[in-house]
Design an enzyme around this catalytic site. Structure first.
Site, short mmCIF file in Angstrom:
data_model
loop_
_atom_site.label_atom_id
_atom_site.label_comp_id
_atom_site.label_asym_id
_atom_site.label_seq_id
_atom_site.Cartn_x
_atom_site.Cartn_y
_atom_site.Cartn_z
N THR A 1 36.91 41.36 43.46
CA THR A 1 36.47 40.72 42.22
C THR A 1 36.73 39.22 42.35
OG1 THR A 1 37.03 42.70 40.96
CG2 THR A 1 36.82 40.65 39.72
N LYS B 1 30.56 42.18 37.36
CA LYS B 1 31.92 42.71 37.43
C LYS B 1 32.84 41.94 36.47
CE LYS B 1 35.70 44.66 39.20
NZ LYS B 1 36.08 46.05 39.21
N LYS C 1 44.83 37.76 37.03
CA LYS C 1 43.83 37.12 37.89
C LYS C 1 42.44 37.15 37.26
CE LYS C 1 42.19 39.61 41.36
NZ LYS C 1 40.70 39.79 41.25
#
Length: 305
Positions: free
Chosen positions: A103, A179, A247
């Site tokens: 990702t 995503k 993150k």
């Protein structure tokens, strides 16, 4: 698709964590010659004992590979695997494809694709969703974008790894962007579920009954249903760690700031994950946000001493 095109591919899987190991196993089960590579020698050794091949570096793993599947945590690790010391880009055959599952910011995916494609190799931007169990079963959801040539070359691996493959565009970055939208919702839903469950405990409610009622009601979400059993069991061993959402929600903030687009709800969720990490639970399961609420408010949850 004929058996000859779908079988007998040489595939390198770089990153044998909970997701990568399952993906490598699914590829092997589908009849491909799979080489595994990981910073953990134990993970590689385990894969070899189960009939795979092992490699010490990405360069060694990628040599002669038709497809290189990268299953690491972030853009920095992906770039290191490709272009760092002993990187895969050095040894990948011309015309082979690099399938990036991490990702990351769509702009970074576009940059890495451009850099690799300039050397005569292909790049498929292919973030994954579904968790370790679905990875092991070959039933992931893959959100992919890239050139028609990259899709064609990667197809045998995608077929073995995915129950659902979304083809989302003909250039890298689109898969990454899709995503990130998923991660925005996933992070917000975990934070909201944790807040609700800790608040229910504060009200003196039976939280097992709360779980039963909510999962049968309109307030349910996939994340509530999937993560709150960890809270009920007092089990925070990491299926997906708090740091993942530190993150990913951080990337969303960066993207939103660049686009001058307000994302106040995901910003609030990010703060909850940051607070949980700061309290020493960064490597624990992401349902630990509920524990953080409990610690701050003096609420007792299952497993509390």
């Amino acid at each position: 698709m004929s058996a000859s095109t779908s079988q007998n591919q040489r595939i390198a899987v770089i990153g044998l964590g909970s997701m990568g190991y399952g993906m490598a196993t699914s590829l092997k089960r589908a009849g491909h010659a799979v080489t595994g590579c990981d910073v953990s020698a134990d993970a590689v050794a385990r894969f070899v004992t189960e009939g795979g091949a092992g490699a010490k570096t990405p360069a060694e793993a990628a040599k002669d590979a038709d497809i290189v599947v990268s299953v690491v945590v972030n853009a920095a690790q992906t770039e290191a695997i490709l272009f760092g010391k002993d990187g895969a880009a050095e040894t990948m055959p011309k015309g082979s494809v690099f399938v990036s599952s991490a990702t990351m910011d769509p702009d970074v995916a576009r940059r890495l694709a451009k850099q690799l494609e300039a050397t005569g190799r292909l790049y498929l931007d292919a973030p994954i969703s579904g968790g370790a169990q679905r990875a092991a079963q070959g039933e992931l959801t893959i959100l992919a974008s890239g050139s028609p040539a990259a899709f064609a070359k990667a197809r045998p691996a995608l077929d073995a790894m995915a129950a659902k493959l979304y083809e989302l565009g003909d250039a890298a970055g689109q898969g990454a962007a899709f995503k990130m939208i998923n991660q925005l919702l996933a992070g917000v839903h975990i934070a909201a579920a944790s807040e609700a469950m800790a608040f229910a405990a504060k009200q003196g409610l039976d939280i097992r009954k709360v779980y039963e009622v909510i999962t049968a009601s309109a307030g349910n979400s996939w994340m509530f249903e999937n993560r709150m059993p960890h809270v009920l069991d007092g089990d925070y061993s990491p299926r997906s760690a708090v740091e993942i959402f530190v993150k990913d929600l951080g990337i969303i903030q960066d993207m939103a700031r660049s686009a001058r687009f307000p994302v106040p709800v995901s910003a609030a969720a990010l703060q909850m994950f940051l607070m949980t990490s700061a309290a020493g639970m960064g490597r624990d399961d992401d349902a630990s946000v509920a524990r953080m609420y409990a610690q701050v408010t003096g609420v007792k949850l299952p497993g509390d001493k």
